[in-house]
Design an enzyme around this catalytic site. Structure first.
Site, PDB file in Angstrom:
ATOM      1  N   ASP A 108       0.915  -1.210  -0.010  1.00 50.28           N
ATOM      2  CA  ASP A 108       0.146  -0.168  -0.034  1.00 50.28           C
ATOM      3  C   ASP A 108       0.608   1.262  -0.158  1.00 50.28           C
ATOM      4  O   ASP A 108       0.286   2.346  -0.097  1.00 50.28           O
ATOM      5  CB  ASP A 108      -0.753   0.029   1.154  1.00 50.28           C
ATOM      6  CG  ASP A 108      -0.093   0.217   2.513  1.00 50.28           C
ATOM      7  OD1 ASP A 108       0.908  -0.088   2.493  1.00 50.28           O
ATOM      8  OD2 ASP A 108      -0.878   0.018   3.417  1.00 50.28           O
ATOM      9  N   HIS A 109       2.139   1.293   0.465  1.00 50.66           N
ATOM     10  CA  HIS A 109       2.763   2.397   0.725  1.00 50.66           C
ATOM     11  C   HIS A 109       3.488   2.787  -0.717  1.00 50.66           C
ATOM     12  O   HIS A 109       3.977   3.917  -0.728  1.00 50.66           O
ATOM     13  CB  HIS A 109       3.627   2.298   1.445  1.00 50.66           C
ATOM     14  CG  HIS A 109       3.404   2.447   3.026  1.00 50.66           C
ATOM     15  ND1 HIS A 109       2.327   2.028   3.547  1.00 50.66           N
ATOM     16  CD2 HIS A 109       3.864   3.325   4.005  1.00 50.66           C
ATOM     17  CE1 HIS A 109       2.157   2.325   4.629  1.00 50.66           C
ATOM     18  NE2 HIS A 109       3.135   3.223   5.121  1.00 50.66           N
ATOM     19  N   ASP A 173       3.486  -0.506  11.287  1.00 53.98           N
ATOM     20  CA  ASP A 173       2.971   0.872  10.793  1.00 53.98           C
ATOM     21  C   ASP A 173       2.424   1.610  11.883  1.00 53.98           C
ATOM     22  O   ASP A 173       1.798   0.987  12.724  1.00 53.98           O
ATOM     23  CB  ASP A 173       2.123   0.621   9.688  1.00 53.98           C
ATOM     24  CG  ASP A 173       1.544   2.103   8.839  1.00 53.98           C
ATOM     25  OD1 ASP A 173       2.030   2.352   7.949  1.00 53.98           O
ATOM     26  OD2 ASP A 173       0.831   2.670   9.590  1.00 53.98           O
ATOM     27  N   ARG A 455      -2.214  12.682   9.679  1.00 61.11           N
ATOM     28  CA  ARG A 455      -1.064  13.703   9.988  1.00 61.11           C
ATOM     29  C   ARG A 455      -0.859  14.783   9.099  1.00 61.11           C
ATOM     30  O   ARG A 455      -1.410  14.672   8.056  1.00 61.11           O
ATOM     31  CB  ARG A 455       0.156  12.723   9.803  1.00 61.11           C
ATOM     32  CG  ARG A 455       0.176  11.999  11.211  1.00 61.11           C
ATOM     33  CD  ARG A 455       1.457  11.040  11.175  1.00 61.11           C
ATOM     34  NE  ARG A 455       1.583  10.693  12.492  1.00 61.11           N
ATOM     35  CZ  ARG A 455       2.474   9.154  12.533  1.00 61.11           C
ATOM     36  NH1 ARG A 455       3.160   8.814  11.687  1.00 61.11           N
ATOM     37  NH2 ARG A 455       2.436   8.597  13.819  1.00 61.11           N
ATOM     38  N   SER A 650      11.225   7.186  15.355  1.00 61.31           N
ATOM     39  CA  SER A 650      10.777   6.054  14.866  1.00 61.31           C
ATOM     40  C   SER A 650      11.591   4.658  15.156  1.00 61.31           C
ATOM     41  O   SER A 650      12.717   4.927  15.599  1.00 61.31           O
ATOM     42  CB  SER A 650      10.640   6.009  13.373  1.00 61.31           C
ATOM     43  OG  SER A 650      11.199   5.026  12.629  1.00 61.31           O
ATOM     44  N   ARG A 652      12.573   2.381  13.659  1.00 63.53           N
ATOM     45  CA  ARG A 652      13.044   1.551  12.316  1.00 63.53           C
ATOM     46  C   ARG A 652      14.197   0.937  12.818  1.00 63.53           C
ATOM     47  O   ARG A 652      15.112   1.449  13.531  1.00 63.53           O
ATOM     48  CB  ARG A 652      13.364   2.490  11.272  1.00 63.53           C
ATOM     49  CG  ARG A 652      14.519   3.408  11.278  1.00 63.53           C
ATOM     50  CD  ARG A 652      14.629   4.210  10.125  1.00 63.53           C
ATOM     51  NE  ARG A 652      13.310   5.336  10.135  1.00 63.53           N
ATOM     52  CZ  ARG A 652      13.354   6.534   9.907  1.00 63.53           C
ATOM     53  NH1 ARG A 652      14.371   7.042   9.519  1.00 63.53           N
ATOM     54  NH2 ARG A 652      12.117   7.391   9.712  1.00 63.53           N
TER      55      ARG A 652
END
Length: 765
Positions: A108-109, A173, A455, A650, A652
């Site tokens: 989806d990204h 996510d 956002r 984040s 990550r």
């Protein structure tokens, strides 16, 4: 003869129609809570019931809100395509042939909004073919569900197919909490956490505090569920929910649709909350039935005593909202917590000099793309059309899933949107995450847009820092797009129809669920094949976007000596400083390439510059990644010295993988952000802190160091840093750490994955 009382676990109900052999485990929750209740001897909140119901060890686990670190067993994992690449590459190197829990990957990204849904999707498939091929073959090989490009946004797909009351899920996510609309504790995590759970390792979470939001009254008129979270964001701010679960309750809950509750939970990410959730109720049951899961609705009803809070449960903070008095809100610009009631918004626009002309209105996304949202917006569009009006602003619609797109197409809503001049985009994240090739304004041109997204940070949607982005319900976005200006209030103001007569919009109306049922549309799901072990994972050795991982070398058992300080970092160093985003995102599946951004944003204490450090061998200044690789290629391990809260932001995993790949041995700082500290440990790095934070000042950028005490590395036992300065003097500095026994084994094995792989190999031998 006496017979045993029936147990909730005697009934077997699949978690999903797509996973018929994976069952909902309400019995574990029941059994765990019996232990926890006996230990705590107090009423429990709903979130406590679900979280503690998934404890790995309910007997021995410390349980103190905001203090303890819980080890949990989630029911499932979900990954989006940008983060799934490295997660799957890591899982492949763990030596397992299937995931320990049901797992799905969602494309989806990587789809950029440019022209319209069909053409944009085809363009993305062409550009990202090798990434999609890798994800399709890797999921097939390891028994995961794969949702192809065009399926929809991960969170909407989860709500339609996988979320269930009382479940626990982690997703790679930040808007994973969307599933709280179906009573699920669903938390956004980094890829390293996802790999742990896929590999059968408990997930670690700091025991959340609980914020209770008591809803009274009844929602009606122009007010929507979106306005609840816009109001809450204004109360709590972007940091107010940190370390807490936001739990909604009270009589007002029954006036919210299931998808409306999901909207509220989704945007809870904007207040920093661990997750948000609602108690099981009739609206959830209705949605489960509409999405062909009546057996889950019935099972949840039988278990409802554990799907609502206990009477008298205590909350760390309580917020009261009367839905009957709540008016629509518009939040922004530049931050999602600047909340303004609609009745005061026009004067705020004028007072602050925000651009009044509305350039673009955008509805949809994972936050607001339900059938209810679309039908309410369409009712506004149709009323405008009845008065001969077309849109004054550009207007885009992002369906959250193929099922939503097909259903609104069948029911004439897409025709209505396009007939008024709107553009329907692909079933993907699109402009919400910045995947928007916007052409109507130039970079740097001041303008206003309004979205129903979550956002609106500076440059978030279109990479233009001068764009003033506001967030509202789809209803308000749609109405403002017909007015073409931010100062319009559809509750009080009139527009002029094509006949020259003024009119005022009626209250929006829509259907909570499609009266004719959902149209599933195109089948975009790829289940694991029967003979998945013969599948070859597609990774081209020449690819610059994908690269198979090689195991890191285990510790050689020797005392590390004469290690150069790669960089002494001054001040804030987030995961963005350590592993930058932007143009680097395309390399998230290629560790060697993305490592070229390692610490390029960190400020060197020696010269106050970023990405300019001295090579202690050659004496020349160069970039951080290049200098690190120079040391590595000559067998020289190195250390980083950092300041306070190193690695915040984040979660990550690239920020931990990259220094390890480039030959680093230790990151030594005043203090760590917790998730980054754990990620470093998982990659076999030594994450160490100065026992006395003031000792940071004793380190010089051209020092060489020894790390003493690793031969007796043990929990709670400090190590020693022997520092050799270039002028011949020395310092001995005490280093603390938070390694437990299992994490020390990660270090010795070279990484958590190495240890997993060794155990998997021993088990199969």
């Amino acid at each position: 003869m006496a017979t045993a009382a029936p147990r909730i676990g005697d009934t077997k109900v699949p978690m999903s129609l797509l996973e018929p052999s994976a069952y909902i485990n309400y019995q574990r929750i029941e059994d765990n809570l019996a232990v926890v209740r006996d230990r705590l001897k107090r009423p429990l909140t709903l979130s406590e019931k679900v979280v503690y119901g998934h404890l790995d060890d309910p007997h021995g686990q410390d349980i103190e809100r905001g203090v303890s670190y819980l080890k949990l067993r989630p029911d499932r994992v979900a990954c989006q395509d940008a983060t799934a690449q490295m997660a799957l590459l890591q899982f492949m190197s763990a030596g397992m042939d299937t995931a320990a829990v049901p797992t799905t990957v969602h494309c989806d990204h990587l789809i950029e909004a440019q022209i319209g849904g069909v053409k944009d999707l085809q363009r993305a498939i062409d550009i990202n073919k090798e990434v999609y091929d890798f994800l399709a073959t890797a999921t097939a090989k390891y028994g995961l569900g794969f949702w192809k490009p065009g399926s929809g946004i991960i969170h909407q797909i989860i709500l339609e197919n996988y979320a269930f009351p009382g479940g626990m899920m982690i997703g790679t996510d930040s808007h994973t909490p969307n599933a709280g609309g179906l009573g699920m504790v669903a938390c956004g995590v980094g890829g390293a956490d996802a790999v742990d759970v896929m590999a059968g390792i408990p997930w670690e979470l700091k025991c959340p505090k609980v914020i209770g939001v008591n809803l009274t009254g009844k929602i009606s008129g122009w007010t929507t569920p979106k306005d609840v979270i816009l109001k809450v964001a204004g109360i709590l701010t972007v940091k107010g929910g940190t370390g807490a679960i936001v739990e909604y309750r009270g009589p007002g809950v029954e006036s919210l649709s299931c998808t409306g509750m999901a909207t509220i939970c989704n945007m809870g990410a904007e207040i920093g909350a661990t997750t948000s959730l609602f108690p099981f109720n009739n609206r959830m049951a209705d949605y489960l039935k509409a999405t062909k899961r009546p057996q889950i609705a019935d099972y949840a009803r039988a278990f409802s005593h554990n799907l609502t809070a206990d009477e008298g449960a205590e909350y760390d903070q309580t917020i009261e909202i009367n839905l009957s008095e709540l008016e629509p809100h518009i939040n922004g610009p530049f931050t999602p917590d600047l909340a303004t009631p609609l009745s005061k918004f026009a004067q705020e626009v004028k007072k602050n000099g925000w651009p009044e002309e509305l350039k673009v209105g955008l509805i949809g996304s994972c936050t607001n793309s339900s059938y209810e949202d679309m039908t309410r917006s369409a009712s506004i569009v149709k009323e405008a059309a009845d008065h001969g009006l077309n849109l004054k602003s550009k207007f885009t619609v992002t369906p959250g899933s193929e099922q939503v797109r097909a259903t609104i197409a069948r029911d004439g809503l897409i025709d209505a949107f396009e007939g008024a001049g709107g553009v329907v985009l692909a079933n993907a994240c699109g402009p919400c995450i910045g995947q928007w090739d916007r052409q109507d304004v130039k970079k740097g041109e001041v303008n206003s847009i309004i979205t129903s997204y979550n956002r609106n940070f500076t440059g978030r949607n279109d990479a233009n820092p001068a764009t003033h982005a506001f967030v509202a319900s789809p209803d308000i976005v749609t109405a403002l797009a017909f007015a073409g200006r931010l100062s319009f209030n559809p509750l009080t103001d009139e527009l002029v129809g094509a006949d020259g007569k003024p009119f005022k919009f009626s209250d929006p109306s829509g259907h909570e669920l499609p009266p004719r049922g959902y149209d599933p549309g195109e089948n975009t799901f790829q289940p694991p094949p029967e003979d998945r072990f013969s599948v070859q994972v597609a990774v081209d050795p020449k690819s610059d976007r994908l690269q198979l991982l090689k195991p890191f070398k285990p510790w050689d058992g020797k005392t590390p000596t004469d290690l150069p300080v790669l960089i002494k970092v001054k001040g804030k160093c987030t995961t963005d400083h350590i592993s930058a985003g932007g143009p680097w995102l395309k390399y998230r599946g290629h560790l060697e390439n993305i490592s070229q951004n390692c610490l390029i944003g960190a400020i060197n204490s020696e010269n106050g510059e970023a990405n300019k450090i001295k090579n202690q061998i050659t004496g020349e200044f160069g970039g951080v990644p290049q200098t690190a690789a120079y040391y590595r290629d000559r067998g020289i391990k190195w250390v980083v010295i950092g300041d306070s809260n190193y690695g915040e932001g984040s979660s990550r995993e690239h920020a931990a993988l990259e220094p390890r790949f480039l030959g680093g041995l230790a990151i030594i700082v005043r203090s760590f952000a917790r998730i980054h500290e754990t990620n470093l440990k998982k990659q076999g790095m030594l994450a160490l802190t100065f026992a006395d934070p003031a000792d940071y000042d004793k380190i010089r950028p051209d020092d060489k160091v020894d790390i003493l005490g690793l031969e007796s590395f043990a929990p709670g036992k400090n190590l020693t840093l022997s520092v050799k300065h270039s002028n011949g003097t020395k310092d001995e500095i005490s280093l603390a750490h938070s390694f437990n026994e299992g994490q020390i084994e990660w270090f010795k094995a070279g990484s958590a994955l190495n240890l997993m792989a060794a155990k998997a190999k021993a088990k199969s031998a």
